[in-house]
Design a protein around this motif. Structure first.
Motif, PDB file in Angstrom:
ATOM      1  N   THR A 123       0.844  -1.194   0.000  1.00 14.81           N
ATOM      2  CA  THR A 123       0.000   0.000   0.000  1.00 14.81           C
ATOM      3  C   THR A 123       0.875   1.239   0.000  1.00 14.81           C
ATOM      4  O   THR A 123       1.899   1.297   0.689  1.00 14.81           O
ATOM      5  CB  THR A 123      -0.920   0.022   1.234  1.00 14.81           C
ATOM      6  N   LYS A 132      -3.130   0.406  -3.696  1.00 14.92           N
ATOM      7  CA  LYS A 132      -2.940  -0.903  -3.067  1.00 14.92           C
ATOM      8  C   LYS A 132      -2.992  -2.010  -4.119  1.00 14.92           C
ATOM      9  O   LYS A 132      -3.899  -2.042  -4.964  1.00 14.92           O
ATOM     10  CB  LYS A 132      -4.010  -1.157  -1.996  1.00 14.92           C
ATOM     11  N   CYS A 193       3.436  -0.264  -6.538  1.00 14.24           N
ATOM     12  CA  CYS A 193       2.838  -1.286  -5.665  1.00 14.24           C
ATOM     13  C   CYS A 193       2.866  -2.656  -6.333  1.00 14.24           C
ATOM     14  O   CYS A 193       3.151  -3.669  -5.692  1.00 14.24           O
ATOM     15  CB  CYS A 193       1.403  -0.905  -5.321  1.00 14.24           C
TER      16      CYS A 193
END
Length: 286
Positions: A123, A132, A193
């Motif tokens: 995240t 995320k 991410c």
């Protein structure tokens, strides 16, 4: 078709190698056989598996005579320790100087898959948005394992972007239309991410020396000196180094056993140092 032709070329070269009385490809095989016998006897029953990959991963991840020998030699200032580290430095230099493919990637201590990435979710908060990405390998393969999300923190974390993909695949991720439709900024942070949850994230165990204004190379802070003469330094993580070396030796074993390596004189130098390293390590197994 090109790959088939490459294998055909390799067969011809291997036949030429077979005529030689001594070569380091064969010497490496001879040094691998007792190691193979040791780990099969030691772990196949306990792990309920005779698969080399399963046992090699266990050896990498747990204390045992082979891995412990590597760690001890890294810290050893005796003649044997210095010799081992010199061979390790030379193996690194030979790998950097030649392209040895393994699963379409060049074999290198700078980028080597050592162990499964423990991070299944990442995240990142940037501005008013939260990014995320989650990758769950426990989900069946016929379902979506990768989830990409963007939340708006000013609206009670309202989900403004949600996409599911079947697996972690960089090309699939990059070319997915909903991702392509995002702004460059959102793509940048979501991609960050995504990369963090790569199940086969590679490790770099090499530390480059510091170059002074006069051109002199200095040891990097906190590194493990492998060979001062050649300015080879590894990260200060003996366990990670041992895991990387075991993985590298296993990769070299696989491409050799499968006939994928082009048996040239220059590539033979790689196996020379792999053999010399393996020869030292298997002494611990007697």
């Amino acid at each position: 078709m090109a790959k088939k032709n490459n294998f055909s070329d390799n067969v011809a070269r291997w036949l030429n190698i077979a005529e030689l009385k001594i070569d380091y490809y064969t010497q490496f095989v001879k040094a691998w056989i007792p190691f193979n016998a040791w780990y099969m006897v030691s772990y196949s029953i306990a792990l309920n598996s005779d698969k080399d990959r399963v046992i090699i991963d266990h050896i990498k991840d747990n204390s045992n005579p082979f891995r412990d020998r590597i760690i001890n030699l890294l810290m050893d200032a005796t003649a044997t320790g210095l010799e081992f580290k010199h061979y390790l430095a030379q193996l690194h230099l030979e790998l950097e100087g030649h392209t040895v493919p393994s699963h379409d990637n060049k074999l290198s201590f700078r980028s080597l898959f050592v162990k499964k990435n423990p991070n299944s979710s990442h995240t990142l908060s940037q501005g008013k948005f939260v990014y995320k990405v989650t990758y769950d390998e426990t989900i069946p393969k016929n379902q979506n394992r990768l989830k990409c999300e963007i939340f708006d923190s000013t609206q009670n974390l309202r989900n403004i972007y949600l996409e599911d993909l079947p697996t972690w695949d960089k090309t699939l991720f990059d070319n997915h239309f909903p991702y392509q439709a995002l702004s460059q900024t959102k793509k940048k942070y979501l991609k960050e991410c995504f990369l963090q949850v790569n199940p086969k994230r590679t490790e770099n165990i090499i530390l480059d020396p510091k170059i002074q204004s006069n051109g002199k190379k200095m040891a990097p802070l906190g590194g493990v000196t492998i060979d001062r003469e050649f300015s080879i330094y590894f990260v200060n993580n003996p366990i990670l180094i041992s895991q990387a070396l075991i993985e590298m030796l296993y990769n070299l074993r696989c491409i050799l056993f499968h006939g994928e390596i082009n048996p040239t004189d220059t590539n033979q130098k790689i196996y020379k140092y792999a053999f010399l390293i393996q020869q030292i390590l298997i002494q611990e197994l007697q």
